[in-house]
Design a protein around this motif. Structure first.
Motif, PDB file in Angstrom:
ATOM      1  N   SER A 260     -34.780  92.298  37.687  1.00 40.30           N
ATOM      2  CA  SER A 260     -35.784  91.232  37.787  1.00 40.30           C
ATOM      3  C   SER A 260     -35.146  89.915  38.220  1.00 40.30           C
ATOM      4  O   SER A 260     -35.815  89.061  38.804  1.00 40.30           O
ATOM      5  CB  SER A 260     -36.557  91.084  36.469  1.00 40.30           C
ATOM      6  OG  SER A 260     -35.690  90.643  35.435  1.00 40.30           O
TER       7      SER A 260
ATOM      8  N   LYS B 222     -36.076  98.658  46.455  1.00 41.51           N
ATOM      9  CA  LYS B 222     -35.426  97.392  46.822  1.00 41.51           C
ATOM     10  C   LYS B 222     -33.900  97.557  46.785  1.00 41.51           C
ATOM     11  O   LYS B 222     -33.181  96.988  47.602  1.00 41.51           O
ATOM     12  CB  LYS B 222     -35.812  96.292  45.830  1.00 41.51           C
ATOM     13  CG  LYS B 222     -37.277  95.914  45.879  1.00 41.51           C
ATOM     14  CD  LYS B 222     -37.448  94.713  46.766  1.00 41.51           C
ATOM     15  CE  LYS B 222     -38.906  94.275  46.822  1.00 41.51           C
ATOM     16  NZ  LYS B 222     -39.129  93.390  47.983  1.00 41.51           N
TER      17      LYS B 222
ATOM     18  N   TYR C  77     -34.517  90.562  42.174  1.00 37.83           N
ATOM     19  CA  TYR C  77     -35.756  90.611  42.958  1.00 37.83           C
ATOM     20  C   TYR C  77     -36.838  89.835  42.226  1.00 37.83           C
ATOM     21  O   TYR C  77     -37.785  90.421  41.685  1.00 37.83           O
ATOM     22  CB  TYR C  77     -36.176  92.066  43.202  1.00 37.83           C
ATOM     23  CG  TYR C  77     -35.039  92.916  43.723  1.00 37.83           C
ATOM     24  CD1 TYR C  77     -34.530  92.689  45.013  1.00 37.83           C
ATOM     25  CD2 TYR C  77     -34.443  93.887  42.939  1.00 37.83           C
ATOM     26  CE1 TYR C  77     -33.444  93.427  45.488  1.00 37.83           C
ATOM     27  CE2 TYR C  77     -33.367  94.631  43.409  1.00 37.83           C
ATOM     28  CZ  TYR C  77     -32.879  94.392  44.683  1.00 37.83           C
ATOM     29  OH  TYR C  77     -31.813  95.120  45.146  1.00 37.83           O
ATOM     30  N   PRO C  78     -36.721  88.508  42.196  1.00 40.81           N
ATOM     31  CA  PRO C  78     -37.667  87.720  41.400  1.00 40.81           C
ATOM     32  C   PRO C  78     -39.096  87.782  41.938  1.00 40.81           C
ATOM     33  O   PRO C  78     -40.037  87.464  41.213  1.00 40.81           O
ATOM     34  CB  PRO C  78     -37.102  86.288  41.488  1.00 40.81           C
ATOM     35  CG  PRO C  78     -36.210  86.275  42.679  1.00 40.81           C
ATOM     36  CD  PRO C  78     -35.712  87.674  42.861  1.00 40.81           C
ATOM     37  N   ASN C  79     -39.250  88.225  43.190  1.00 33.72           N
ATOM     38  CA  ASN C  79     -40.610  88.277  43.749  1.00 33.72           C
ATOM     39  C   ASN C  79     -41.401  89.507  43.312  1.00 33.72           C
ATOM     40  O   ASN C  79     -42.606  89.578  43.545  1.00 33.72           O
ATOM     41  CB  ASN C  79     -40.561  88.221  45.280  1.00 33.72           C
ATOM     42  CG  ASN C  79     -40.040  86.872  45.756  1.00 33.72           C
ATOM     43  OD1 ASN C  79     -40.221  85.856  45.083  1.00 33.72           O
ATOM     44  ND2 ASN C  79     -39.372  86.866  46.898  1.00 33.72           N
ATOM     45  N   VAL C  80     -40.733  90.460  42.726  1.00 35.50           N
ATOM     46  CA  VAL C  80     -41.469  91.641  42.236  1.00 35.50           C
ATOM     47  C   VAL C  80     -42.234  91.235  40.979  1.00 35.50           C
ATOM     48  O   VAL C  80     -41.657  90.769  39.997  1.00 35.50           O
ATOM     49  CB  VAL C  80     -40.504  92.814  41.924  1.00 35.50           C
ATOM     50  CG1 VAL C  80     -41.249  93.969  41.273  1.00 35.50           C
ATOM     51  CG2 VAL C  80     -39.801  93.285  43.199  1.00 35.50           C
ATOM     52  N   LYS C  81     -43.534  91.377  41.040  1.00 30.06           N
ATOM     53  CA  LYS C  81     -44.371  91.056  39.871  1.00 30.06           C
ATOM     54  C   LYS C  81     -44.494  92.312  39.009  1.00 30.06           C
ATOM     55  O   LYS C  81     -45.383  93.124  39.216  1.00 30.06           O
ATOM     56  CB  LYS C  81     -45.773  90.602  40.320  1.00 30.06           C
ATOM     57  CG  LYS C  81     -45.768  89.327  41.147  1.00 30.06           C
ATOM     58  CD  LYS C  81     -45.740  88.072  40.282  1.00 30.06           C
ATOM     59  CE  LYS C  81     -45.362  86.834  41.064  1.00 30.06           C
ATOM     60  NZ  LYS C  81     -43.909  86.499  41.064  1.00 30.06           N
TER      61      LYS C  81
ATOM     62  N   TYR D  38     -38.352  98.694  42.221  1.00 25.37           N
ATOM     63  CA  TYR D  38     -36.971  98.182  42.096  1.00 25.37           C
ATOM     64  C   TYR D  38     -35.967  99.141  42.743  1.00 25.37           C
ATOM     65  O   TYR D  38     -35.001  98.711  43.373  1.00 25.37           O
ATOM     66  CB  TYR D  38     -36.605  97.961  40.623  1.00 25.37           C
ATOM     67  CG  TYR D  38     -37.230  96.737  40.000  1.00 25.37           C
ATOM     68  CD1 TYR D  38     -37.089  95.476  40.595  1.00 25.37           C
ATOM     69  CD2 TYR D  38     -37.945  96.812  38.804  1.00 25.37           C
ATOM     70  CE1 TYR D  38     -37.652  94.342  40.014  1.00 25.37           C
ATOM     71  CE2 TYR D  38     -38.507  95.683  38.219  1.00 25.37           C
ATOM     72  CZ  TYR D  38     -38.355  94.452  38.828  1.00 25.37           C
ATOM     73  OH  TYR D  38     -38.908  93.326  38.257  1.00 25.37           O
TER      74      TYR D  38
ATOM     75  N   ASP E  94     -43.087 100.228  38.663  1.00 24.53           N
ATOM     76  CA  ASP E  94     -42.132  99.119  38.835  1.00 24.53           C
ATOM     77  C   ASP E  94     -40.712  99.656  39.049  1.00 24.53           C
ATOM     78  O   ASP E  94     -39.960  99.119  39.872  1.00 24.53           O
ATOM     79  CB  ASP E  94     -42.141  98.204  37.604  1.00 24.53           C
ATOM     80  CG  ASP E  94     -43.435  97.418  37.476  1.00 24.53           C
ATOM     81  OD1 ASP E  94     -44.112  97.240  38.516  1.00 24.53           O
ATOM     82  OD2 ASP E  94     -43.776  97.002  36.354  1.00 24.53           O
TER      83      ASP E  94
END
Lengths: 312, 312
Positions: free
Chosen positions: B293, B204, B296-300, B201, B197
């Protein structure tokens, strides 16, 4: 899309399969499709656990650069990755814009200015070609030298697809089968290269220390012909003798004077090449240049002889 | 291996299938495996013949950058491709070497220094952690600001693989099933992130204008736990109550004073994180930072809850 240069140093924790972040960043970069370069130490390959990580990087398309953070040379080289190639015969103003941007961005690895053409410094051109060469080529080369921008100047001479197919007859679309016009006495040697060969030589040269701040002349012996010899080659192929119409230099000069722009420029360039032989009438001295087919003898370039076969 | 940035301008001759050199140079670069960027004009896509060349480039893996040579912004951006990421917790001296090299090379696109860790500027650390943070993080950040090197500082807090698996127990190799040692009162909130993760991030963020010259805090809500809550989560998973041994702050400070190097540093860092709550006890102000987070709210991202399941 960026180019990621990761300074990755293997740590013992990596070996235990645990979780140093470096490996994950390198992998993420490659998985995101960024061209990724990782500086890894030479010693990495001798240790099986380390070699395994390097192998994993490679399988993801990571470019491993062997070096050490303590060697300023490798560190600079790994950061200085970008080669800028200006590929079109654009105006000098556009070239200056690119050079200005390079100056702002800083020390790129190499700049290949848009001078894929005849070499400007040693031509015996009349106006308006003289001033054209000066503005498009010579002045730009001087600016690069002044600014200390590392360059390679590719002098590729004639493009095959543009000139082979016409036997260098302005306005023609295929090699003539009856008559050719020859400027001067037809004995000046000119050079024809295929575009894909020029691409290959350019790629070989752009990262080669031997071409740094040099002119790369693409002048392969098998593609250097006088117009007389080129026409003879074509005649043999089609088993036919062509009418050769010679235009003496005085008439070519008169054409230049009488023509309107941009035809006067075209005739003046042709005068320089076909009458004065400016593509070939000088020796390539190591102080300023190198010859591509000598430098890269393993490149199997296409010859004029093969190329013309398709039109027979 | 180089990164080729080609300033390619479509010309009408390209349309006739003939032989402008630009197209061949771009193709040769991609075929040689060089990461290749081509600046093409926006208008290129509206014309079918031009779009076809663009499509050909794409199929070879060329990165098309839409822009115009007359726009200094796009030109700079296309040349300024290199992001340098220093991925290891190396010595400050090694960081300085990288920064020195970046300064020589010039204006790179972004530098991500090797500070994947706790945020240094707002910690309440005692010695020797205080000076460690200053040398490893704060001084380097100030140098980047002084030199005008564009940076993103990734503060990723704890690494999952290193701390999740042990419930942050020094020396442990798996989450304990009988006893845990908790520094302080166990109520300070700490952050655990999975390495992949962090990689996502980081990718991104590295080219995102919102993270330019900012600290990217990776502090996802679902991975922010007090030690008391973390132990309770684990207890629920294994249906067992663990013995909790609390070490009050005074004892932690004594441990730091009595320990030899480098254990004293480890204890001082733990004191800052687990006792003082330095990973979470400040607000992320827009003037200096952004939270990953949220950005980039679309990163799960993987949660601690899921992560611990593998050890049950």
């Amino acid at each position: 899309m960026c180019v990621c240069v990761c300074v990755y140093i293997y740590r013992e924790r990596d070996k235990r399969g645990t979780r140093c972040i470096g490996k994950f960043i390198v992998e993420a970069s490659a998985k995101f499709g960024h061209p990724t370069f990782a500086l890894v130490r030479e010693s990495t390959l001798s240790d099986p656990a380390k070699a395994n990580i390097a192998k994993g990087f490679k399988s993801l398309g990571v470019n491993l650069v062997h070096g050490d953070i303590n060697d300023p040379g490798t560190l600079l080289n790994v950061i200085r990755q970008v080669v800028v190639i200006s590929t079109v015969e654009i105006s000098p103003e556009d070239q200056y814009k690119i050079i200005a941007a390079i100056t702002i961005v800083g020390n790129i690895k190499r700049f290949l200015p848009s001078v894929f053409g005849n070499h400007a410094d040693r031509v015996h051109a009349v106006e308006p070609a003289r001033i054209f060469y000066a503005a498009y080529y010579t002045d730009i080369l001087r600016l690069l030298e002044e600014q200390g921008i590392p360059y390679t100047y590719v002098s590729c001479n004639f493009l095959a697809g543009w000139h082979h197919t016409t036997l260098a007859q302005p306005g023609a679309t295929a090699p003539s089968r009856d008559k050719v016009v020859i400027l001067g006495d037809g004995n000046a040697k000119v050079v024809f290269n295929r575009e894909d060969d020029i691409g290959i030589y350019t790629m070989k040269a752009m990262n080669d220390p031997r071409t740094l701040n040099k002119i790369l002349y693409i002048r392969p012996p098998a593609n250097t012909y006088s117009m007389n010899d080129l026409v003879s080659l074509w005649e043999r192929k089609i088993s036919k003798t062509l009418e050769r119409v010679y235009i003496p230099e005085e008439q070519v000069l008169k054409k230049i004077r009488d023509a309107r722009s941009p035809d006067d420029l075209m005739w003046a360039i042709y005068h320089s090449i076909f009458v004065k032989g400016d593509q070939t009438n000088f020796e390539i001295e190591p102080s300023f240049g190198v010859e591509a087919s000598e430098l890269y003898p393993n490149v199997k370039y296409s010859t004029m002889d093969e190329y013309l076969d398709q039109f027979v």
